[in-house]
Design an enzyme around this catalytic site. Structure first.
Site, PDB file in Angstrom:
ATOM      1  N   HIS A  46     -10.042  -2.475   4.482  1.00 30.15           N
ATOM      2  CA  HIS A  46      -8.749  -2.192   4.571  1.00 30.15           C
ATOM      3  C   HIS A  46      -8.440  -1.445   5.760  1.00 30.15           C
ATOM      4  O   HIS A  46      -9.524  -0.562   6.298  1.00 30.15           O
ATOM      5  CB  HIS A  46      -8.515  -1.331   3.297  1.00 30.15           C
ATOM      6  CG  HIS A  46      -8.417  -2.056   2.083  1.00 30.15           C
ATOM      7  ND1 HIS A  46      -7.627  -1.858   0.718  1.00 30.15           N
ATOM      8  CD2 HIS A  46      -8.793  -3.428   1.763  1.00 30.15           C
ATOM      9  CE1 HIS A  46      -7.823  -2.900  -0.082  1.00 30.15           C
ATOM     10  NE2 HIS A  46      -8.587  -3.641   0.268  1.00 30.15           N
ATOM     11  N   GLU A  61      -6.908   1.433   6.096  1.00 26.66           N
ATOM     12  CA  GLU A  61      -7.254   2.800   6.182  1.00 26.66           C
ATOM     13  C   GLU A  61      -8.829   2.924   6.044  1.00 26.66           C
ATOM     14  O   GLU A  61      -9.165   4.218   6.731  1.00 26.66           O
ATOM     15  CB  GLU A  61      -6.627   3.605   4.580  1.00 26.66           C
ATOM     16  CG  GLU A  61      -5.357   3.299   4.361  1.00 26.66           C
ATOM     17  CD  GLU A  61      -4.993   2.031   3.486  1.00 26.66           C
ATOM     18  OE1 GLU A  61      -5.591   0.822   4.030  1.00 26.66           O
ATOM     19  OE2 GLU A  61      -4.316   2.085   2.451  1.00 26.66           O
ATOM     20  N   CYS A  91      -4.367   1.932  -1.691  1.00 34.66           N
ATOM     21  CA  CYS A  91      -4.902   1.570  -3.134  1.00 34.66           C
ATOM     22  C   CYS A  91      -5.688   2.321  -3.508  1.00 34.66           C
ATOM     23  O   CYS A  91      -6.150   3.447  -3.062  1.00 34.66           O
ATOM     24  CB  CYS A  91      -5.589  -0.051  -2.788  1.00 34.66           C
ATOM     25  SG  CYS A  91      -7.198   0.139  -2.074  1.00 34.66           S
ATOM     26  N   CYS A 106      -8.827   2.993  -1.308  1.00 34.50           N
ATOM     27  CA  CYS A 106      -8.507   3.886  -0.045  1.00 34.50           C
ATOM     28  C   CYS A 106      -8.278   5.212  -0.477  1.00 34.50           C
ATOM     29  O   CYS A 106      -8.607   6.123   0.011  1.00 34.50           O
ATOM     30  CB  CYS A 106      -7.348   3.004   0.677  1.00 34.50           C
ATOM     31  SG  CYS A 106      -7.991   1.493   1.429  1.00 34.50           S
TER      32      CYS A 106
END
Length: 178
Positions: free
Chosen positions: A60, A62, A90, A93
């Site tokens: 992801h 992040e 999410c 993360c």
């Protein structure tokens, strides 16, 4: 009042930089989410969603930005930093963010179904707190951040419908977006 105005302008500037990262994801046919990490007024790391590109569910925006920032910063603790991300983090993360300890997390669009910074749950400001609490600033450039994601999924659904109409079987990109 001037401090608020400066913060708002800074948040918008850095969110625009995160949107530039989201554009990279879009060009790679990834879900267009981007992130930057800032210390003072300098971007020390950037990341864009690369789950499909790297075949890695943890890639992801992040996570990529956090890893890059730790390398630049020379420590896994990102105290004094702000993470800007175009979509609410999410749970995965958010957990990583808590462990990395940035001071602030600023995000664009909310994720009421899976967001972990106030949308579905709030791991970043949990009470009782985890080992760290971040200041959370939601909704910065929310329309722009949400618009790029909505457009991506609208196009993906259209491609999938077109493939079905052609009878050419399933569209591999469309199937993964269900």
């Amino acid at each position: 009042m001037d401090d608020f105005l400066t913060d708002f302008q800074s948040d918008n500037f850095f969110m625009q930089q995160a949107l530039r990262e989201a554009q990279k994801a879009l060009r790679a046919t990834e879900v267009p989410i981007g992130a930057v990490i800032v210390r003072g007024d300098e971007i020390i790391a950037r990341g864009w969603n690369q789950v499909e590109t790297l075949k890695d569910a943890t890639a992801h925006a992040e996570m990529i930005a956090l890893t890059a920032a730790q390398e630049v910063y020379g420590d896994w603790r990102l105290e004094g930093c702000t993470l800007y991300v175009t979509k609410e983090p999410c749970p995965m993360c958010a957990g990583a963010i808590v462990h990395c300890r940035p001071d602030r997390v600023v995000y664009g669009c909310r994720d009421p179904k899976g967001g972990a910074a106030g949308g579905w749950i709030n791991l970043l400001e949990s009470n009782p707190p985890l080992n760290h609490r971040c200041e959370v600033v939601p909704g910065v450039m929310e329309e722009e951040c949400g618009g790029i994601i909505r457009g991506f999924f609208r196009e993906a659904r259209a491609r999938k419908a077109e493939a079905r109409l052609r009878g050419g079987g399933a569209d591999p990109e469309g199937d993964r977006l269900n």
